[in-house]
Write a protein that holds these residues in place. Structure first.
Motif, PDB file in Angstrom:
ATOM      1  N   VAL A 276       0.855  -1.188   0.000  1.00 31.96           N
ATOM      2  CA  VAL A 276       0.000   0.000   0.000  1.00 31.96           C
ATOM      3  C   VAL A 276       0.889   1.235   0.000  1.00 31.96           C
ATOM      4  O   VAL A 276       1.655   1.456   0.931  1.00 31.96           O
ATOM      5  CB  VAL A 276      -0.930   0.031   1.233  1.00 31.96           C
ATOM      6  N   TYR A 277       0.776   2.028  -1.053  1.00 29.86           N
ATOM      7  CA  TYR A 277       1.605   3.220  -1.197  1.00 29.86           C
ATOM      8  C   TYR A 277       0.788   4.473  -0.987  1.00 29.86           C
ATOM      9  O   TYR A 277      -0.384   4.533  -1.360  1.00 29.86           O
ATOM     10  CB  TYR A 277       2.243   3.261  -2.584  1.00 29.86           C
ATOM     11  N   ASP A 278       1.416   5.475  -0.379  1.00 30.66           N
ATOM     12  CA  ASP A 278       0.803   6.789  -0.280  1.00 30.66           C
ATOM     13  C   ASP A 278       0.710   7.310  -1.713  1.00 30.66           C
ATOM     14  O   ASP A 278       1.694   7.293  -2.442  1.00 30.66           O
ATOM     15  CB  ASP A 278       1.682   7.711   0.574  1.00 30.66           C
ATOM     16  N   PRO A 279      -0.460   7.761  -2.147  1.00 26.98           N
ATOM     17  CA  PRO A 279      -0.628   8.161  -3.539  1.00 26.98           C
ATOM     18  C   PRO A 279       0.133   9.435  -3.916  1.00 26.98           C
ATOM     19  O   PRO A 279       0.372   9.686  -5.086  1.00 26.98           O
ATOM     20  CB  PRO A 279      -2.133   8.383  -3.672  1.00 26.98           C
ATOM     21  N   GLU A 280       0.554  10.210  -2.936  1.00 30.85           N
ATOM     22  CA  GLU A 280       1.246  11.458  -3.233  1.00 30.85           C
ATOM     23  C   GLU A 280       2.757  11.293  -3.332  1.00 30.85           C
ATOM     24  O   GLU A 280       3.435  12.090  -3.958  1.00 30.85           O
ATOM     25  CB  GLU A 280       0.903  12.507  -2.184  1.00 30.85           C
ATOM     26  N   ILE A 281       3.286  10.259  -2.682  1.00 30.94           N
ATOM     27  CA  ILE A 281       4.725  10.006  -2.737  1.00 30.94           C
ATOM     28  C   ILE A 281       4.946   8.512  -2.938  1.00 30.94           C
ATOM     29  O   ILE A 281       4.157   7.697  -2.489  1.00 30.94           O
ATOM     30  CB  ILE A 281       5.436  10.493  -1.455  1.00 30.94           C
ATOM     31  N   PRO A 282       6.008   8.133  -3.622  1.00 33.03           N
ATOM     32  CA  PRO A 282       6.218   6.698  -3.919  1.00 33.03           C
ATOM     33  C   PRO A 282       6.862   5.927  -2.763  1.00 33.03           C
ATOM     34  O   PRO A 282       7.913   5.331  -2.907  1.00 33.03           O
ATOM     35  CB  PRO A 282       7.119   6.739  -5.148  1.00 33.03           C
ATOM     36  N   VAL A 283       6.219   5.961  -1.602  1.00 34.90           N
ATOM     37  CA  VAL A 283       6.728   5.233  -0.442  1.00 34.90           C
ATOM     38  C   VAL A 283       5.557   4.466   0.168  1.00 34.90           C
ATOM     39  O   VAL A 283       4.458   5.005   0.293  1.00 34.90           O
ATOM     40  CB  VAL A 283       7.324   6.206   0.614  1.00 34.90           C
ATOM     41  N   ASP A 284       5.817   3.203   0.543  1.00 37.70           N
ATOM     42  CA  ASP A 284       4.731   2.429   1.147  1.00 37.70           C
ATOM     43  C   ASP A 284       4.456   2.933   2.560  1.00 37.70           C
ATOM     44  O   ASP A 284       5.316   3.538   3.208  1.00 37.70           O
ATOM     45  CB  ASP A 284       5.039   0.931   1.138  1.00 37.70           C
ATOM     46  N   VAL A 285       3.241   2.703   3.033  1.00 37.69           N
ATOM     47  CA  VAL A 285       2.804   3.261   4.316  1.00 37.69           C
ATOM     48  C   VAL A 285       3.561   2.666   5.507  1.00 37.69           C
ATOM     49  O   VAL A 285       3.673   3.311   6.545  1.00 37.69           O
ATOM     50  CB  VAL A 285       1.270   3.137   4.518  1.00 37.69           C
ATOM     51  N   TYR A 286       4.121   1.462   5.357  1.00 40.33           N
ATOM     52  CA  TYR A 286       4.900   0.874   6.451  1.00 40.33           C
ATOM     53  C   TYR A 286       6.242   1.592   6.588  1.00 40.33           C
ATOM     54  O   TYR A 286       6.611   2.035   7.666  1.00 40.33           O
ATOM     55  CB  TYR A 286       5.115  -0.628   6.223  1.00 40.33           C
ATOM     56  N   ASP A 287       6.971   1.710   5.484  1.00 42.81           N
ATOM     57  CA  ASP A 287       8.274   2.374   5.522  1.00 42.81           C
ATOM     58  C   ASP A 287       8.152   3.873   5.777  1.00 42.81           C
ATOM     59  O   ASP A 287       9.091   4.500   6.260  1.00 42.81           O
ATOM     60  CB  ASP A 287       9.049   2.104   4.235  1.00 42.81           C
ATOM     61  N   LEU A 288       7.021   4.435   5.459  1.00 39.44           N
ATOM     62  CA  LEU A 288       6.768   5.851   5.718  1.00 39.44           C
ATOM     63  C   LEU A 288       6.578   6.120   7.214  1.00 39.44           C
ATOM     64  O   LEU A 288       6.705   7.234   7.673  1.00 39.44           O
ATOM     65  CB  LEU A 288       5.531   6.302   4.931  1.00 39.44           C
ATOM     66  N   GLY A 289       6.319   5.065   7.978  1.00 40.46           N
ATOM     67  CA  GLY A 289       6.174   5.202   9.425  1.00 40.46           C
ATOM     68  C   GLY A 289       4.756   5.473   9.876  1.00 40.46           C
ATOM     69  O   GLY A 289       4.538   5.965  10.984  1.00 40.46           O
ATOM     70  N   LEU A 290       3.779   5.138   9.030  1.00 40.38           N
ATOM     71  CA  LEU A 290       2.389   5.388   9.384  1.00 40.38           C
ATOM     72  C   LEU A 290       1.789   4.278  10.240  1.00 40.38           C
ATOM     73  O   LEU A 290       0.725   4.436  10.804  1.00 40.38           O
ATOM     74  CB  LEU A 290       1.546   5.586   8.121  1.00 40.38           C
ATOM     75  N   ILE A 291       2.485   3.136  10.337  1.00 46.92           N
ATOM     76  CA  ILE A 291       2.016   2.012  11.139  1.00 46.92           C
ATOM     77  C   ILE A 291       2.704   2.088  12.498  1.00 46.92           C
ATOM     78  O   ILE A 291       3.925   2.021  12.589  1.00 46.92           O
ATOM     79  CB  ILE A 291       2.344   0.664  10.460  1.00 46.92           C
TER      80      ILE A 291
END
Length: 73
Positions: free
Chosen positions: A28-43
């Protein structure tokens, strides 16, 4: 013979399921930036309960995120 009940989840099973959940979340990627929500730190937390129930505590990048309805589902 194992003393563990068939309804209880072993530590190995919990870690295996948790890794599978993380792998799925990384798709699952944030649609505004090419980073998945896990690596983005949203979990913030992933908890595996008996009988394969999984609780995921997460946030979005912003309350006004255009995909606020889409990402959690």
């Amino acid at each position: 013979m194992s003393t563990e009940s068939k309804t209880e989840t072993s530590v190995g099973q919990v870690e295996n399921l948790k890794e599978k959940v993380i792998s799925a979340i990384k798709l699952v990627y944030d649609p505004e930036i090419p980073v998945d929500v896990y690596d983005l730190g949203l979990i913030y937390e992933i908890t595996v309960y008996p009988v394969n129930n999984v609780y995921v505590l997460m946030t979005l990048t912003s309350p006004n995120c255009p995909s606020a309805e889409f990402i959690p589902s």
